[in-house]
Design an enzyme around this catalytic site. Structure first.
Site, PDB file in Angstrom:
ATOM      1  N   ARG A  87       0.843  -1.189   0.000  1.00  0.00           N
ATOM      2  CA  ARG A  87       0.000   0.000   0.000  1.00  0.00           C
ATOM      3  C   ARG A  87       0.884   1.245   0.000  1.00  0.00           C
ATOM      4  NH1 ARG A  87      -1.851   0.623   4.403  1.00  0.00           N
ATOM      5  NH2 ARG A  87      -1.278  -1.280   5.489  1.00  0.00           N
ATOM      6  N   TYR A 226      -1.352  -3.773  -7.082  1.00  0.00           N
ATOM      7  CA  TYR A 226      -1.134  -4.514  -5.837  1.00  0.00           C
ATOM      8  C   TYR A 226      -2.370  -4.514  -4.923  1.00  0.00           C
ATOM      9  CZ  TYR A 226      -0.044  -5.490  -1.075  1.00  0.00           C
ATOM     10  OH  TYR A 226      -0.128  -6.009   0.176  1.00  0.00           O
ATOM     11  N   GLY A 227      -2.598  -5.612  -4.252  1.00  0.00           N
ATOM     12  CA  GLY A 227      -3.605  -5.837  -3.218  1.00  0.00           C
ATOM     13  C   GLY A 227      -4.509  -4.687  -2.833  1.00  0.00           C
ATOM     14  N   LYS A 235      -9.697  -2.646   1.579  1.00  0.00           N
ATOM     15  CA  LYS A 235      -9.448  -1.474   2.428  1.00  0.00           C
ATOM     16  C   LYS A 235     -10.243  -0.258   1.951  1.00  0.00           C
ATOM     17  CE  LYS A 235      -6.308  -3.937   4.481  1.00  0.00           C
ATOM     18  NZ  LYS A 235      -6.307  -4.347   5.875  1.00  0.00           N
ATOM     19  N   HIS A 255     -10.811  -2.521  11.485  1.00  0.00           N
ATOM     20  CA  HIS A 255      -9.690  -3.338  11.002  1.00  0.00           C
ATOM     21  C   HIS A 255      -9.431  -4.442  12.038  1.00  0.00           C
ATOM     22  CE1 HIS A 255      -5.239  -3.330   9.466  1.00  0.00           C
ATOM     23  NE2 HIS A 255      -5.980  -4.182   8.804  1.00  0.00           N
ATOM     24  N   SER A 277      -1.623  -3.855  10.089  1.00  0.00           N
ATOM     25  CA  SER A 277      -1.280  -4.815   9.034  1.00  0.00           C
ATOM     26  C   SER A 277       0.015  -5.540   9.395  1.00  0.00           C
ATOM     27  CB  SER A 277      -1.068  -4.081   7.713  1.00  0.00           C
ATOM     28  OG  SER A 277      -2.238  -3.394   7.354  1.00  0.00           O
ATOM     29  N   ALA A 278       0.043  -6.833   9.104  1.00  0.00           N
ATOM     30  CA  ALA A 278       1.253  -7.642   9.306  1.00  0.00           C
ATOM     31  C   ALA A 278       1.691  -7.714  10.773  1.00  0.00           C
ATOM     32  CB  ALA A 278       2.392  -7.152   8.405  1.00  0.00           C
ATOM     33  N   CYS A 279       0.709  -7.740  11.696  1.00  0.00           N
ATOM     34  CA  CYS A 279       1.018  -7.901  13.120  1.00  0.00           C
ATOM     35  C   CYS A 279       0.367  -9.164  13.682  1.00  0.00           C
ATOM     36  CB  CYS A 279       0.568  -6.683  13.928  1.00  0.00           C
ATOM     37  SG  CYS A 279       1.590  -5.234  13.666  1.00  0.00           S
ATOM     38  N   GLY A 280      -0.016 -10.088  12.818  1.00  0.00           N
ATOM     39  CA  GLY A 280      -0.466 -11.387  13.314  1.00  0.00           C
ATOM     40  C   GLY A 280      -1.968 -11.574  13.424  1.00  0.00           C
ATOM     41  N   ASP A 306      -9.343  -9.939   9.021  1.00  0.00           N
ATOM     42  CA  ASP A 306      -8.868  -8.579   8.718  1.00  0.00           C
ATOM     43  C   ASP A 306      -9.892  -7.473   8.968  1.00  0.00           C
ATOM     44  OD1 ASP A 306      -6.743  -6.907   7.796  1.00  0.00           O
ATOM     45  OD2 ASP A 306      -7.736  -6.710   5.866  1.00  0.00           O
ATOM     46  N   ARG A 395       2.076 -12.155  -0.506  1.00  0.00           N
ATOM     47  CA  ARG A 395       0.744 -12.485   0.008  1.00  0.00           C
ATOM     48  C   ARG A 395       0.192 -13.760  -0.602  1.00  0.00           C
ATOM     49  NH1 ARG A 395      -1.709  -8.702   3.837  1.00  0.00           N
ATOM     50  NH2 ARG A 395      -0.102  -7.125   4.037  1.00  0.00           N
ATOM     51  N   ARG A 426       2.515  -3.635  17.924  1.00  0.00           N
ATOM     52  CA  ARG A 426       3.850  -4.200  18.018  1.00  0.00           C
ATOM     53  C   ARG A 426       4.647  -3.254  18.897  1.00  0.00           C
ATOM     54  NH1 ARG A 426       6.547  -7.778  14.378  1.00  0.00           N
ATOM     55  NH2 ARG A 426       4.844  -8.330  13.013  1.00  0.00           N
ATOM     56  N   ASN A 522      -1.123 -17.673  22.866  1.00  0.00           N
ATOM     57  CA  ASN A 522      -1.964 -16.489  23.074  1.00  0.00           C
ATOM     58  C   ASN A 522      -3.344 -16.859  23.596  1.00  0.00           C
ATOM     59  OD1 ASN A 522       0.116 -14.860  22.240  1.00  0.00           O
ATOM     60  ND2 ASN A 522      -0.596 -14.714  20.112  1.00  0.00           N
TER      61      ASN A 522
HETATM   62  O1  SAT Z   1      -2.614  -4.487   1.011  1.00  0.00           O
HETATM   63  S1  SAT Z   1      -3.687  -4.640   1.974  1.00  0.00           S
HETATM   64  O2  SAT Z   1      -4.092  -3.333   2.449  1.00  0.00           O
HETATM   65  O3  SAT Z   1      -4.823  -5.289   1.373  1.00  0.00           O
HETATM   66  C1  SAT Z   1      -3.161  -5.602   3.257  1.00  0.00           C
HETATM   67  C2  SAT Z   1      -2.896  -4.859   4.505  1.00  0.00           C
HETATM   68  O4  SAT Z   1      -2.120  -3.904   4.517  1.00  0.00           O
HETATM   69  O5  SAT Z   1      -3.465  -5.226   5.541  1.00  0.00           O
HETATM   70 MN    MN Z   2      -5.324  -5.471   7.145  1.00  0.00          MN
END
Ligand code: SAT
Ligand code: MN
Length: 611
Positions: A87, A226-227, A235, A255, A277-280, A306, A395, A426, A522
């Site tokens: 993003r 991209y995504g 998003k 989110h 994003s990307a924190c599990g 998500d 991804r 994080r 967890n």
């Molecule tokens: O690229 S995305 O926004 O779909 C994934 C993310 O950042 O959570």
């Molecule tokens: Mn996300």
């Protein structure tokens, strides 16, 4: 029928695809076609045949590579442009009429200026390409909480991904048309579906923008494939546009993952949890209980990983749906140890983006296993001196139904009742493993105070601490001050709001290593959270909230040294004083729009911290 509509009808007839019965949709498609000048228009019906034809086309032109059919049936690799891998927050705008409505938390552009800029980019951009019209539904197709949109794109890769990530095709179009017809009968406007226009353009970072027009339920994205920049249901619609709509209509677009925890008595309770994003989030949503818990009969059910749309039910509780139908998860780090459910999910019918490749055509990424890949994510022969083999933001796109822990509750049109809300970032220092906010108002402050180190999900430096309230910094489609006020507004008579917690799995010791083992363990923290929600587990009260003592957590069978546990459960008064000073300055950045109740809550905690 005007000239443009005629043109669309012509192309539609030529391709034999279904036209729409909704004039507002037909007119918009015609308008876009006149601007972008595609060679052909394809209305997506979501069928298997359509998908197969698109995949075949993408295999021919190199957009997709077929993966090893024996180990990964029905799976493909896509390599995005090396400058288009995440993003781009500085190019993502909220274009509200009034600048203050977007707030200091969003880049803003005046709608007229933004439309002019985008329409100049879109002018003729689909010449030589096919324009795909993708009707989609965010949420179970029969859910009153679900919302529909139509994405127009020139990317077949986007079509294939949207088919996995949303309820895409004929059923969604039928819902859009039915809603439009009902509105027309009431004399209301009929274009209430979200209109998303996307073109990959030339993939030039200097000609790349993602614009949101929340008042017009419109998204325009140019120059990225991209995504999150291109799959506009995710998003752009389900968070930025939906958060704006949710405030107007009295619900929440967040989110958050949604996970069900079933105890040995067979009772399932649902938790909604926000992490950047990307924190599990994906790992937590698919957690495998530790050995002892499994033996006792605990189970974990995945509703979403998500995004969570929540609204009050008649009983005053919050009910949540996952608007998505698939996972767009981070591949690196996913392994049979960290997330066996995710790994099982992505063994078939999966689109991988920017992963590495083994010599026999299997997808590979750092953390998967100790094999050495043959090709890196760019397609070059792998050479470790060129950096990681898989892009850190590589991804997988896969249907949620393939996940072993997927639950049919994800299809419940009424949503699932939420028993606890969890915030987490994080944080290498200061923030304890878990604490509970004293009430809703304090919980909103805890969410507003969230901070996290940046990750590879967005371009820019990684590992820098930044404020990320409720993990919505890149996704809240309006002024955070108004967003906090909206959250506070749920605290009213008749509501039975869930308690709010904060967790931190990422605390590090002096040696730089994580103190908490994370992943399946967890669940020990989630058990305490759910017990607290039912008024059962113990805790000590501190100025920042209620913290468990070591005895309040089930640590049976966990190998954790006493000093680490001590650090994880300690409240550091001096550190929190500094944290609250910085939080106060942050809230002040929003000026007079920041709700007084939140400032008062901040003041209350500051006095409790003393000094
Ligand atoms: O690229 S995305 O926004 O779909 C994934 C993310 O950042 O959570
Ligand atoms: Mn996300």
């Amino acid at each position: 029928m005007n000239a443009l509509s005629k043109e669309v009808a012509e192309v539609t007839r030529k391709t034999g695809a279904p036209a729409t019965t909704l004039p507002a949709l037909e007119a918009w498609v015609a308008e876009v076609a006149a601007l972008t000048q595609p060679d052909a228009i394809h209305w997506c019906d979501g069928s298997d045949e359509e998908n197969e034809a698109l995949i075949a086309k993408m295999l021919t032109d190199g957009t997709l590579l077929k993966l090893n059919e024996r180990t990964h049936p029905g799976s493909y690799l896509h390599r995005s442009h090396p400058d288009d891998v995440a993003r781009v927050e500085h190019l993502t705008f909220v274009c509200s009429r009034n600048r203050d409505d977007a707030g200091p938390n969003n880049p803003w552009m005046a709608p007229d200026e933004a439309h002019a800029k985008m329409d100049a980019l879109f002018d003729g951009c689909m010449r030589g390409r096919t324009m795909y019209v993708i009707p989609y539904c965010m949420g179970p197709i029969d859910s009153p909480l679900a919302r529909c949109g139509v994405e127009i794109t020139d990317s077949p890769y986007v079509v294939a991904n949207m088919r996995i990530m949303t309820r895409m095709g004929a059923a969604a179009l039928a819902r859009i048309e039915r809603e439009g017809t009902e509105r027309a009968a009431r004399g209301e406007r009929t274009d209430t579906f979200v209109k998303g226009l996307h073109s990959t353009g030339e993939l030039d970072p200097n000609r790349r923008f993602i614009m949101h027009f929340p008042e017009a339920l419109t998204i325009k994205s140019y120059g990225s494939g991209y995504g999150g920049n291109a799959l506009l249901g995710k998003k752009c619609h389900a968070l930025r546009i939906a958060s704006w709509q949710a405030r107007e209509e009295g619900w929440l677009a967040e989110h958050m993952l949604i996970v069900g925890i079933e105890n040995p008595k067979g009772e399932t309770r649902y938790i909604a949890a926000a992490f950047p994003s990307a924190c599990g989030k994906t790992n937590l949503a698919m957690l495998i209980p530790p050995e002892g818990y499994r033996r006792d009969g605990w189970k974990v059910w995945t509703v979403g990983d998500d995004i969570c749309w929540m609204r009050p039910g008649a009983d005053g509780r919050l009910y949540a749906i996952n608007p998505e139908a698939g996972f767009f998860g981070v591949a690196p780090g996913t392994s049979s140890k960290s997330n066996p459910n995710a790994l099982a999910t992505i063994q078939r019918n999966t689109i991988f983006t920017n992963v590495a490749l083994t010599a026999d055509g299997q997808p590979w990424w750092e953390g998967l296993d100790d094999r050495v890949p043959a090709f890196d994510w760019r397609g070059n022969a792998y050479d470790s001196s060129n950096g990681p083999a898989a892009h850190p933001n590589a991804r997988f796109t896969v249907s949620a139904r393939q996940c072993p822990s997927w639950t049919p509750a994800a299809e419940n049109p009424q949503g699932v009742p939420i028993s606890a809300i969890v915030f987490g970032g994080r944080r290498a220092s200061l923030v304890p493993l878990v604490f509970q906010a004293r009430d809703w108002r304090h919980g909103v402050l805890v969410g507003a105070a969230m901070g996290s180190e940046t990750t590879a999900a967005a371009t820019g430096q990684v590992g820098v601490m930044r404020r990320d309230p409720m993990a919505m910094k890149p996704f809240c489609g309006y002024n955070f001050a108004d967003y906090f006020a909206h959250w506070l507004s749920f605290d009213r008579p008749g509501m039975k709001l869930p308690p709010i917690f904060h967790v931190n799995w990422f605390r590090k010791g002096a040696d730089g290593r994580f103190l908490w083992p994370g992943f399946g363990e967890n669940l020990r923290v989630l058990e305490w959270i759910l017990d607290r929600a039912e008024g059962r587990a113990g805790a000590v009260e501190t100025p920042i909230g209620h913290l468990p003592r070591a005895d309040d957590l089930n640590l049976d069978g966990l190998d954790l040294d006493g000093a680490a546990l001590q650090t994880l459960l300690t409240f550091d008064r001096d550190g929190w004083r500094a944290e609250f000073d910085s939080l106060g300055a942050y809230l002040d950045e929003f000026g007079a729009r920041m709700p007084q109740a939140l400032k008062d809550e901040h003041g209350r905690v500051v006095s409790a911290l003393g000094g």
